[in-house]
Design an enzyme around this catalytic site. Structure first.
Site, PDB file in Angstrom:
ATOM      1  N   SER A 267      18.460 -34.081  27.035  1.00 30.60           N
ATOM      2  CA  SER A 267      17.594 -34.930  27.846  1.00 30.60           C
ATOM      3  C   SER A 267      17.384 -36.256  27.337  1.00 30.60           C
ATOM      4  O   SER A 267      16.804 -37.007  28.098  1.00 30.60           O
ATOM      5  CB  SER A 267      16.201 -34.221  28.363  1.00 30.60           C
ATOM      6  OG  SER A 267      15.511 -34.078  27.224  1.00 30.60           O
ATOM      7  N   CYS A 268      17.867 -36.643  26.141  1.00 28.15           N
ATOM      8  CA  CYS A 268      17.338 -37.566  25.510  1.00 28.15           C
ATOM      9  C   CYS A 268      18.627 -38.657  25.255  1.00 28.15           C
ATOM     10  O   CYS A 268      18.691 -39.585  25.554  1.00 28.15           O
ATOM     11  CB  CYS A 268      16.556 -37.353  24.217  1.00 28.15           C
ATOM     12  SG  CYS A 268      14.955 -36.817  24.556  1.00 28.15           S
ATOM     13  N   LEU A 269      19.781 -38.193  24.184  1.00 31.66           N
ATOM     14  CA  LEU A 269      20.459 -38.882  23.734  1.00 31.66           C
ATOM     15  C   LEU A 269      21.285 -39.750  24.811  1.00 31.66           C
ATOM     16  O   LEU A 269      21.463 -40.923  24.671  1.00 31.66           O
ATOM     17  CB  LEU A 269      21.293 -38.320  22.768  1.00 31.66           C
ATOM     18  CG  LEU A 269      20.910 -37.680  21.331  1.00 31.66           C
ATOM     19  CD1 LEU A 269      21.757 -37.276  20.384  1.00 31.66           C
ATOM     20  CD2 LEU A 269      19.721 -38.843  20.756  1.00 31.66           C
ATOM     21  N   LYS A 271      20.772 -40.113  27.769  1.00 33.29           N
ATOM     22  CA  LYS A 271      19.762 -41.116  28.874  1.00 33.29           C
ATOM     23  C   LYS A 271      19.391 -42.296  28.040  1.00 33.29           C
ATOM     24  O   LYS A 271      19.395 -43.484  28.624  1.00 33.29           O
ATOM     25  CB  LYS A 271      18.454 -40.255  29.281  1.00 33.29           C
ATOM     26  CG  LYS A 271      17.452 -41.119  29.658  1.00 33.29           C
ATOM     27  CD  LYS A 271      16.274 -40.139  30.246  1.00 33.29           C
ATOM     28  CE  LYS A 271      15.251 -40.011  29.073  1.00 33.29           C
ATOM     29  NZ  LYS A 271      14.069 -40.739  28.971  1.00 33.29           N
ATOM     30  N   ASP A 272      18.989 -42.169  26.756  1.00 36.80           N
ATOM     31  CA  ASP A 272      18.586 -43.320  26.085  1.00 36.80           C
ATOM     32  C   ASP A 272      19.765 -44.142  25.561  1.00 36.80           C
ATOM     33  O   ASP A 272      19.702 -45.420  25.739  1.00 36.80           O
ATOM     34  CB  ASP A 272      17.672 -42.700  24.495  1.00 36.80           C
ATOM     35  CG  ASP A 272      16.711 -42.089  25.049  1.00 36.80           C
ATOM     36  OD1 ASP A 272      16.203 -42.032  26.181  1.00 36.80           O
ATOM     37  OD2 ASP A 272      16.003 -41.676  24.093  1.00 36.80           O
TER      38      ASP A 272
END
Ligand code: UDX
Length: 435
Positions: A267-269, A271-272
């Site tokens: 859910s992070c890399l 998207k970021d």
């Protein structure tokens, strides 16, 4: 100091549970009523090691779950905002949840004598705190920043599957804001909470940038080693594991985040990296390296599919087992998981898919319903299989043995994590990154 936490996802719930379990007076809120009542009853809405016991301890000690943001605004000296900032279609981040949380805080602040520190933990692009959130707070509350409330940016670096230990022992605390009494108070709060953790105090926009820099650097390491891995795979005898292990000994490089595989998910890399690319474009900068990091990652799925095709030829009507659905082990999270994208692609090409995962089957059923088969055990997953693709390196997959292989119609294994590389099993083995 009483603490309020708005948004009880991975970050918010882990933080609320850790604080509450340490007897810290904490009030948690989530706008999702179902989720909130589950949490009140001591049941986390997702799987995370040690979360359930920490949450239950917290509920017995300092943590209370409220249905009312007003109570938080009235009674808490520190209010953490930990709502999600999902990805929009163009890669930009969607600020609607963080905006509405701050709007609610502002509305209630108008009628309160409390002078809280409002702390943004949600990941937001640089400029968001000062250019977007602060004006909302001021217009809704009619109060003065720096006098009636403080606005601090405090990015979070915890990893899923390690959320509790990362919350207890973070590697750094970043505080972005103005040098005033609110900044001093939040610094003290963290100094008491984590005795030996470095605290970096800076301004809001730098704190926001630190989070993106951190995650895009991690993504860069992974794409770098994946690129090297694909080259190794074409050199007979070359082994990306030995390459990574050796360069990792150079202290300037370090050994972490050099595991080649099917590409980063979660859910992070993804998207970021997409958000910082989008943000850079909006500034008129073409982020060449970050674009390449994303392209290498997007390509990695194709590389896995090419390897499968090299192993079994056409995919049509082939019975393929996919081991691992979660984006990494010890979580049931399938958000942006490479497995899910792989299955979608294999289905399109006519393959029959059977999947296994120790934790993520239920979440996967919501996506594929009857289109694929779900195995409850490794035996069921491998029975009559014509090819097994290992995606998530759950420990139990490294224990695949001769008996498992006998269940397969063809002993073909595509191993994107090389977890069977040192086994002496008789199989047609296609490890990613080994030539
Ligand atoms: C990440 C950051 O690590 C964390 O600091 C931030 O707060 C949130 O994003 P997380 O998404 O939980 O954490 O997972 P992480 O452990 O970083 O793994 C992300 C993805 O990269 C996974 O798909 C994983 O399999 C992959 N990965 C990681 C590799 O392929 N190779 C590696 O060497 C490391």
């Amino acid at each position: 100091m009483k603490v309020g936490i708005i948004g009880l996802g991975f970050v918010g719930l882990s933080f609320a549970s850790v604080l509450g379990s340490k007897n810290h007076s904490t009030l948690g809120f989530d706008s999702d009523k179902k989720k909130s009542s589950q949490i009140k009853n001591g049941k986390p809405p997702f799987y995370e090691p040690h979360l359930e016991e920490t949450l239950n301890q917290a509920l017995r000690k300092g943590l209370e779950i409220t249905d009312n943001i007003a109570t938080i605004v009235k009674s808490c000296q520190i209010i953490f905002v930990t709502v999600g900032t999902p990805q929009g279609n163009d890669g930009s981040i969607n600020l609607s949840m963080v905006k509405s949380a701050v709007e609610e805080i502002g509305k209630h602040l108008k009628y309160s004598k409390n002078k809280p520190i409002i702390v943004i933990k949600s990941t937001v692009v640089p400029g968001t705190a000062l250019d977007v959130l602060l004006p909302i707070l001021v217009s809704k509350s009619r109060k003065k920043p720096g006098k009636d409330f403080g606005l601090i940016t405090n990015p979070e670096f915890l990893r899923e599957s390690m959320a509790i230990s990362d919350t207890v022992n973070p590697h750094a605390i970043v505080l972005g804001g103005t040098k005033d009494r609110f900044m001093n108070a939040i610094k003290k709060f963290y100094e008491n909470l984590h005795k030996n953790t470095p605290i970096i105090a800076t301004n809001n926009q730098t704190a926001e940038m630190i989070k993106y820099t951190n995650n895009s650097f991690l993504a860069t390491k992974i794409s770098f080693i994946n690129q090297i891995s694909n080259i190794c795979q074409l050199i007979p005898g070359a082994n990306v594991e030995d390459v990574a292990r050796t360069i990792g000994l150079d202290p300037r490089i370090g050994h972490l985040f050099l595991n080649a595989g099917p590409g980063y998910g979660g859910s992070c890399l993804p998207k970021d990296v997409a958000a910082i690319i989008n943000f850079s474009n909006s500034l008129g900068i073409n982020p060449l390296l970050l674009n390449a990091v994303k392209q290498v990652n997007d390509y990695q799925l194709k590389h896995v599919i090419l390897t499968i095709k090299r192993a079994i030829g056409t995919l049509k009507k082939k019975r393929i087992t996919v081991l691992g659905l979660a984006f990494k082990p010890d979580t049931d999270d399938i958000r942006d998981s490479v497995s899910i994208k792989l299955i979608q692609s294999l289905l399109k090409q006519g393959a029959k898919i059977i999947v296994h995962d120790p934790k993520a089957i239920e979440n996967t059923k919501n996506i594929f319903k009857e289109k694929i088969s779900y195995a409850e055990s490794l035996d069921d997953a491998l029975r009559k299989s014509q090819c097994c693709v290992i995606i998530t390196p759950w420990k139990e997959y490294s224990k695949i043995n001769e008996r498992h292989l006998q269940l397969m119609e063809k002993r073909i294994i595509v191993d994107t994590r090389r977890i069977l590389n040192n086994s002496k099993l008789k199989m047609n083995y296609y490890p990613i990154g080994i030539g």
